[in-house]
Design a protein around this motif. Structure first.
Motif, PDB file in Angstrom:
ATOM      1  N   ARG A   1       0.839  -1.202   0.000  1.00 31.49           N
ATOM      2  CA  ARG A   1       0.000   0.000   0.000  1.00 31.49           C
ATOM      3  C   ARG A   1       0.870   1.248   0.000  1.00 31.49           C
ATOM      4  N   PHE A   2       0.595   2.137  -0.965  1.00 36.47           N
ATOM      5  CA  PHE A   2       1.266   3.433  -0.999  1.00 36.47           C
ATOM      6  C   PHE A   2       0.624   4.370   0.014  1.00 36.47           C
ATOM      7  N   ASN A   3       1.468   5.086   0.741  1.00 34.68           N
ATOM      8  CA  ASN A   3       0.972   6.057   1.711  1.00 34.68           C
ATOM      9  C   ASN A   3       2.051   7.106   1.934  1.00 34.68           C
ATOM     10  N   ALA A   4       1.762   8.343   1.543  1.00 32.76           N
ATOM     11  CA  ALA A   4       2.690   9.465   1.754  1.00 32.76           C
ATOM     12  C   ALA A   4       4.088   9.177   1.216  1.00 32.76           C
ATOM     13  N   GLY A   5       4.148   8.675  -0.022  1.00 30.84           N
ATOM     14  CA  GLY A   5       5.433   8.455  -0.672  1.00 30.84           C
ATOM     15  C   GLY A   5       6.145   7.183  -0.292  1.00 30.84           C
ATOM     16  N   LYS A   6       5.548   6.398   0.591  1.00 33.85           N
ATOM     17  CA  LYS A   6       6.148   5.119   0.981  1.00 33.85           C
ATOM     18  C   LYS A   6       5.230   3.985   0.539  1.00 33.85           C
ATOM     19  N   CYS A   7       5.827   2.862   0.239  1.00 37.93           N
ATOM     20  CA  CYS A   7       5.059   1.686  -0.147  1.00 37.93           C
ATOM     21  C   CYS A   7       5.368   0.593   0.867  1.00 37.93           C
ATOM     22  N   GLU A   8       4.367   0.244   1.647  1.00 38.30           N
ATOM     23  CA  GLU A   8       4.587  -0.687   2.754  1.00 38.30           C
ATOM     24  C   GLU A   8       3.784  -1.962   2.562  1.00 38.30           C
ATOM     25  N   ARG A   9       4.363  -3.055   2.969  1.00 39.64           N
ATOM     26  CA  ARG A   9       3.647  -4.333   2.931  1.00 39.64           C
ATOM     27  C   ARG A   9       2.583  -4.336   4.026  1.00 39.64           C
ATOM     28  N   VAL A  10       1.379  -4.710   3.664  1.00 35.74           N
ATOM     29  CA  VAL A  10       0.271  -4.746   4.620  1.00 35.74           C
ATOM     30  C   VAL A  10       0.250  -6.121   5.274  1.00 35.74           C
ATOM     31  N   SER A  11       0.252  -6.146   6.595  1.00 29.61           N
ATOM     32  CA  SER A  11       0.289  -7.426   7.310  1.00 29.61           C
ATOM     33  C   SER A  11      -1.051  -8.148   7.182  1.00 29.61           C
ATOM     34  N   ALA A  12      -1.029  -9.462   7.442  1.00 27.22           N
ATOM     35  CA  ALA A  12      -2.259 -10.252   7.372  1.00 27.22           C
ATOM     36  C   ALA A  12      -3.306  -9.721   8.351  1.00 27.22           C
ATOM     37  N   GLN A  13      -2.857  -9.289   9.530  1.00 28.45           N
ATOM     38  CA  GLN A  13      -3.786  -8.761  10.530  1.00 28.45           C
ATOM     39  C   GLN A  13      -4.428  -7.457  10.049  1.00 28.45           C
ATOM     40  N   GLN A  14      -3.603  -6.570   9.467  1.00 33.50           N
ATOM     41  CA  GLN A  14      -4.127  -5.309   8.943  1.00 33.50           C
ATOM     42  C   GLN A  14      -5.142  -5.562   7.826  1.00 33.50           C
ATOM     43  N   ARG A  15      -4.839  -6.534   6.996  1.00 29.93           N
ATOM     44  CA  ARG A  15      -5.742  -6.849   5.895  1.00 29.93           C
ATOM     45  C   ARG A  15      -7.064  -7.387   6.415  1.00 29.93           C
ATOM     46  N   ALA A  16      -6.995  -8.235   7.450  1.00 27.20           N
ATOM     47  CA  ALA A  16      -8.213  -8.787   8.031  1.00 27.20           C
ATOM     48  C   ALA A  16      -9.071  -7.684   8.629  1.00 27.20           C
ATOM     49  N   GLU A  17      -8.423  -6.728   9.284  1.00 28.24           N
ATOM     50  CA  GLU A  17      -9.162  -5.623   9.902  1.00 28.24           C
ATOM     51  C   GLU A  17      -9.778  -4.705   8.852  1.00 28.24           C
ATOM     52  N   HIS A  18      -9.156  -4.674   7.664  1.00 27.59           N
ATOM     53  CA  HIS A  18      -9.594  -3.753   6.611  1.00 27.59           C
ATOM     54  C   HIS A  18     -10.674  -4.358   5.704  1.00 27.59           C
ATOM     55  N   THR A  19     -10.943  -5.660   5.898  1.00 29.42           N
ATOM     56  CA  THR A  19     -11.909  -6.339   5.034  1.00 29.42           C
ATOM     57  C   THR A  19     -13.282  -5.677   5.131  1.00 29.42           C
ATOM     58  N   VAL A  20     -13.865  -5.391   3.972  1.00 23.10           N
ATOM     59  CA  VAL A  20     -15.196  -4.783   3.921  1.00 23.10           C
ATOM     60  C   VAL A  20     -16.112  -5.689   3.115  1.00 23.10           C
ATOM     61  N   GLU A  21     -17.223  -6.058   3.711  1.00 21.58           N
ATOM     62  CA  GLU A  21     -18.180  -6.903   2.999  1.00 21.58           C
ATOM     63  C   GLU A  21     -19.032  -6.031   2.083  1.00 21.58           C
ATOM     64  N   ARG A  22     -18.941  -6.291   0.758  1.00 19.49           N
ATOM     65  CA  ARG A  22     -19.657  -5.451  -0.197  1.00 19.49           C
ATOM     66  C   ARG A  22     -20.795  -6.198  -0.903  1.00 19.49           C
ATOM     67  N   GLY A  23     -21.019  -7.455  -0.506  1.00 16.59           N
ATOM     68  CA  GLY A  23     -22.111  -8.187  -1.135  1.00 16.59           C
ATOM     69  C   GLY A  23     -21.949  -8.266  -2.632  1.00 16.59           C
TER      70      GLY A  23
END
Length: 240
Positions: free
Chosen positions: A213-235
């Protein structure tokens, strides 16, 4: 996937900048990560953050202004330019040749390699992507989803080791986008190809094994936990 486990594209301290009106603008700097064959990756972040530029560098279509991109296979290192013939690229705007029908658009990469069975193999791929009945249709006669299917078949027809896709569902309605995403993952899984997607779609990114994920000029690997927290159910709007 064990046979692919040591086949990597490696980015070492990669940076990209450009000059505009005598000012130097840095998109990103010091990015270091590996793309493993047989794995899937999403590159996400705000518009203009450098996602597409990173995709172009990682695929060897452009050169970084700093650092290097190499291909590593069983410990043997080569410049990324040496495996251009092993890399497929899917563009958001499809980039099909308007004067060619679907069959000849897909066959083109094989014809350029002098492959004798180019048309037969292209037909097989159009059958795989559900367009066996549209072989003779030109891009202007196809819907956006159908054009993207042709573009995917063209990118996969020579069994590349890596597939790079820039917003592959960005121009499609939700239903077509879902079908295209499923098709892309399925084809890459079947062939053991590495898949790297630039996308604004959270739900498409969630389907990949890794996320950057790009954020403020940096590209960081998103952890599995962060990804789980970010999951959005869109049907039904999973890919909107």
């Amino acid at each position: 996937m064990s046979s692919h486990s040591h086949s990597l594209i490696e980015l070492h301290q990669v940076g990209q900048s450009f000059v505009t009106h005598q000012h130097s603008v840095s998109l990103f700097a010091d990015l270091t990560f590996s793309i493993e064959q047989g794995h899937s990756y999403a590159i996400t972040g705000p518009s203009g953050s450098g996602k597409s530029s990173l995709l172009m560098l990682a695929s060897g279509l452009e050169q970084p202004t700093a650092g290097e991109v190499v291909y590593s296979n069983q410990g043997h290192i080569q410049p990324i330019s040496h495996i251009r013939s092993e890399i497929g690229f899917i563009f958001q705007q499809f980039h099909l040749l308007p004067e060619f029908d679907a069959l000849n658009n897909v066959a083109l990469p094989l014809k350029l390699r002098g492959h004798k069975q180019a048309l037969a193999i292209a037909k097989e791929w159009l059958d795989k992507v559900g367009l066996g009945h549209r072989l003779k249709h030109k891009p202007a006669e196809l819907s956006g989803g159908e054009q993207q299917r042709v573009a995917i078949a063209r990118a996969l027809v020579f069994n590349p080791k890596f597939i790079f896709a820039d917003e592959p569902t960005g121009n499609l309605d939700a239903n077509s986008a879902g079908e295209i995403a499923d098709l892309l993952f399925e084809c890459c899984r079947d062939k053991g190809a590495g898949l790297v997607l630039v996308t604004h779609s959270d739900s498409l990114a969630q389907q990949t094994q890794h996320q950057l994920r790009f954020n403020a000029g940096k590209c960081e690997r998103v952890s599995a936990q962060q990804r789980a927290e970010h999951t959005v159910e869109r049907g039904s709007k999973r890919y909107a």
